[in-house]
Design an enzyme around this catalytic site. Structure first.
Site, short mmCIF file in Angstrom:
data_model
loop_
_atom_site.label_atom_id
_atom_site.label_comp_id
_atom_site.label_asym_id
_atom_site.label_seq_id
_atom_site.Cartn_x
_atom_site.Cartn_y
_atom_site.Cartn_z
N CYS A 102 -0.22 7.75 -1.01
CA CYS A 102 -0.82 7.13 0.17
C CYS A 102 0.18 7.01 1.31
O CYS A 102 -0.20 6.86 2.48
CB CYS A 102 -1.35 5.74 -0.18
SG CYS A 102 -2.59 5.73 -1.49
N ARG A 154 -23.22 -15.87 8.46
CA ARG A 154 -24.24 -16.75 9.03
C ARG A 154 -25.38 -15.96 9.63
O ARG A 154 -26.57 -16.27 9.42
CB ARG A 154 -23.61 -17.65 10.10
CG ARG A 154 -22.66 -18.70 9.58
CD ARG A 154 -22.02 -19.48 10.72
NE ARG A 154 -23.01 -20.21 11.51
CZ ARG A 154 -22.71 -20.87 12.64
NH1 ARG A 154 -21.45 -20.89 13.10
NH2 ARG A 154 -23.63 -21.52 13.31
N ARG A 163 6.64 -1.07 -23.00
CA ARG A 163 6.97 -2.50 -23.03
C ARG A 163 6.49 -3.14 -24.33
O ARG A 163 7.12 -4.08 -24.84
CB ARG A 163 6.33 -3.22 -21.84
CG ARG A 163 6.91 -2.85 -20.49
CD ARG A 163 6.31 -3.70 -19.37
NE ARG A 163 6.67 -3.17 -18.07
CZ ARG A 163 5.86 -2.45 -17.30
NH1 ARG A 163 4.62 -2.19 -17.71
NH2 ARG A 163 6.27 -1.98 -16.14
N TRP A 216 -14.53 -20.35 13.31
CA TRP A 216 -15.39 -19.61 12.40
C TRP A 216 -14.82 -18.21 12.26
O TRP A 216 -14.82 -17.44 13.22
CB TRP A 216 -16.83 -19.54 12.92
CG TRP A 216 -17.65 -20.75 12.60
CD1 TRP A 216 -17.82 -21.87 13.38
CD2 TRP A 216 -18.39 -20.98 11.39
NE1 TRP A 216 -18.62 -22.77 12.73
CE2 TRP A 216 -18.99 -22.25 11.51
CE3 TRP A 216 -18.60 -20.24 10.24
CZ2 TRP A 216 -19.78 -22.80 10.52
CZ3 TRP A 216 -19.40 -20.77 9.25
CH2 TRP A 216 -19.99 -22.04 9.39
N ALA A 238 0.79 7.64 -10.77
CA ALA A 238 0.46 6.23 -10.92
C ALA A 238 -0.16 5.87 -12.26
O ALA A 238 0.39 5.06 -13.01
CB ALA A 238 -0.48 5.80 -9.78
N ALA A 239 -1.31 6.46 -12.59
CA ALA A 239 -1.99 6.07 -13.82
C ALA A 239 -1.19 6.47 -15.05
O ALA A 239 -1.02 5.68 -15.98
CB ALA A 239 -3.38 6.70 -13.87
N GLU A 263 4.57 16.51 -16.22
CA GLU A 263 4.28 16.47 -14.78
C GLU A 263 4.63 17.83 -14.19
O GLU A 263 5.77 18.29 -14.32
CB GLU A 263 5.08 15.36 -14.11
CG GLU A 263 5.14 15.42 -12.59
CD GLU A 263 3.76 15.44 -11.95
OE1 GLU A 263 3.57 16.26 -11.03
OE2 GLU A 263 2.89 14.65 -12.36
N SER A 271 5.83 8.82 -10.28
CA SER A 271 5.60 7.43 -9.84
C SER A 271 5.87 7.24 -8.35
O SER A 271 6.69 6.42 -7.95
CB SER A 271 6.49 6.48 -10.66
OG SER A 271 6.20 6.58 -12.02
N ASN A 283 -3.19 2.48 -10.72
CA ASN A 283 -2.19 1.62 -11.35
C ASN A 283 -2.83 0.62 -12.31
O ASN A 283 -2.29 0.35 -13.39
CB ASN A 283 -1.38 0.89 -10.28
CG ASN A 283 -0.29 1.76 -9.69
OD1 ASN A 283 0.74 2.01 -10.31
ND2 ASN A 283 -0.52 2.27 -8.49
#
Length: 457
Positions: A46, A447, A23, A439, A12-13, A36, A42, A310
């Site tokens: 999870c 509350r 980009r 509520w 991910a990172a 890797e 990628s 990410n």
């Protein structure tokens, strides 16, 4: 002159950083080389429990972008290649091709460290026996599925009752296994306070999962064939044809530590707001290998989640590519489920608040996910912590059925904004009987917390 960006870690990172940098800068300006050690890139770690449990049909559904797709975008992603050394002064990394066994140095102008986290795997007798599995990567998930298909027995023991442990217990139950869940704490889900964890325990028992608290595993017992046959604690032995380890993770910073990069109290890399490693202009780090600022507690924590990874990658890629971005911190939001029971938390537990010296009040309310008269209304328990005297929201935990879990996002936004519980009571939330009581349960808790703050002031 073309610069070279080297990325260590292809999930991910790391690959978010590489993609964002690409980009912003083309190959003529920025060469990108990524390493890797696994076969995949990628992907959603999870999602592994849901793949193992059969909710997700195939492994490939968990892959957002394959190595071939990254390469097609001029990112030189080298799978099955492990970085074994970072030479900071020499601005180079040493990598080893795990298939060929060859080693080579690669120089860098800019470096991204996204080495993730590694599962806790205590040095117990038999811990490496066939049939004992962690579930950190897609390769791990595939190995577990192969193991399940290779044994005729139907008894599973899961060690650890955090998010991964609980999700894997459900996955194995869905596959027809008799599941025993062993954990060291008073209640499962130590990310919740014990009173809320008790609700999870009750749900696990209701599913037929045997949950054993205060269970310290001492060894893994094996049969004559060397394969796991049981898990032993000081009190008992639990027969097992397969064992899944879900004892949490620690930052994988062995390389970074050996290179002299700064680590925090949890062992994660320390970065600035731009995700740049502190004291190093051209080195960034993100994902499960870093520590991040807890906006509620005001100190660094290790919070290994794909959402953060990410975001870290996007911030890093923007800065590497010549743009500007920051990652301000987290409030500790997480959500999971056990069958139809949804479990969520954000902010601080009571234990966390005490550790940082905060005085607080707590309230717990029972409500429903919809108007009580509307079909399908399901019970929900909400626990809220607020700072004594100021009324600042400190944390929320929610356990309930359909519609409960994502309500934690209301509290996450309030925490990020630094709201008081009194201010929360005026939030203009959506209402209709199919979605909420008039509520909302979170506002009912706010509350009640407001009243507790006033009474204690």
């Amino acid at each position: 002159m073309t610069e070279r960006l080297v990325v260590i870690g292809g999930d991910a990172a790391g690959m978010s950083a590489a993609s964002q940098a690409r980009r912003l800068k083309g190959p003529e300006e920025l060469e990108i080389v990524a390493f890797e050690r696994g076969h995949f890139s990628s992907y959603s770690a999870c999602g592994i429990p849901y793949w193992v449990g059969g909710d997700v049909a195939t492994r490939d559904e968990l892959i957002a972008r394959s190595p071939e797709e990254h390469r097609a975008r001029a990112i030189d992603l080298r799978t099955r290649t492990e970085v074994t050394e970072i030479d900071v002064p020499g601005r180079r990394v040493l990598s080893r091709d795990l298939e060929a066994g060859t080693e080579s140095w690669t120089g860098f102008d800019k470096l991204v460290i996204a080495t993730g986290a590694r599962p806790r795997r205590p040095a117990l007798p038999g811990i490496d026996a066939p049939g004992v599995h962690g579930v950190q990567t897609l390769d791990d998930g595939q190995a577990l599925l192969d193991s399940l298909e290779g044994t005729a027995g139907r008894r599973a023991v899961v060690v650890g009752a955090g998010y991964i442990g609980v999700e894997m217990a459900e996955a194995l139950l869905n596959r027809g296994y008799e599941v025993t869940l062993l954990h060291r704490g008073e209640q499962p889900m130590a990310t919740l306070d014990p009173d809320m964890g008790r609700l999870v325990h009750r749900a696990l028992d209701g599913l037929g999962i045997t949950t054993v608290a205060s269970a310290e595993v001492t060894k893994i017992l094996t049969g004559e064939d060397g394969r796991v046959r049981a898990v032993a604690t000081d009190e008992a032995e639990y027969p097992a044809d397969v064992v899944v380890l879900g004892m949490g993770v620690v930052p994988e910073t062995t390389l970074a530590g050996a290179a002299g990069l700064p680590l925090g109290v949890y062992g994660g890399l320390l970065t600035d707001l731009a995700m740049r490693v502190r004291g190093h202009e051209d080195i960034w780090a993100g994902g499960d290998c870093v520590e991040v600022l807890d906006l509620v507690a005001g100190r660094e924590r290790h919070v290994p989640l794909g959402t953060h990874a990410n975001k870290h990658g996007q911030v890093i890629g923007a800065n590497v590519g010549g743009d500007y971005a920051t990652f301000p911190g987290v409030v500790g939001t997480a959500v999971s489920k056990v069958c139809d029971l949804e479990i969520a938390r954000t902010g601080l537990r009571e234990k966390d608040a005490r550790e940082v010296g905060l005085r607080y009040v707590t309230v717990t309310v029972e409500s429903t996910s919809r108007a009580g008269y509307y079909p399908g209304a399901a019970p929900m328990t909400v626990k809220m912590l607020a700072e004594r005297r100021t009324g600042r929201l400190l944390g929320v935990q929610i356990v309930g059925r359909e519609g409960a879990g994502k309500r934690v996002d209301i509290a996450a936004v309030a925490l990020t904004a630094g709201m008081t519980v009194e201010a929360m009571t005026a939030l203009d939330l959506g209402y209709a009987p199919p979605f909420s009581p008039v509520w909302d349960p979170v506002l009912i808790a706010a509350r009640k917390a407001t009243a507790a703050v006033r009474a204690g002031s």
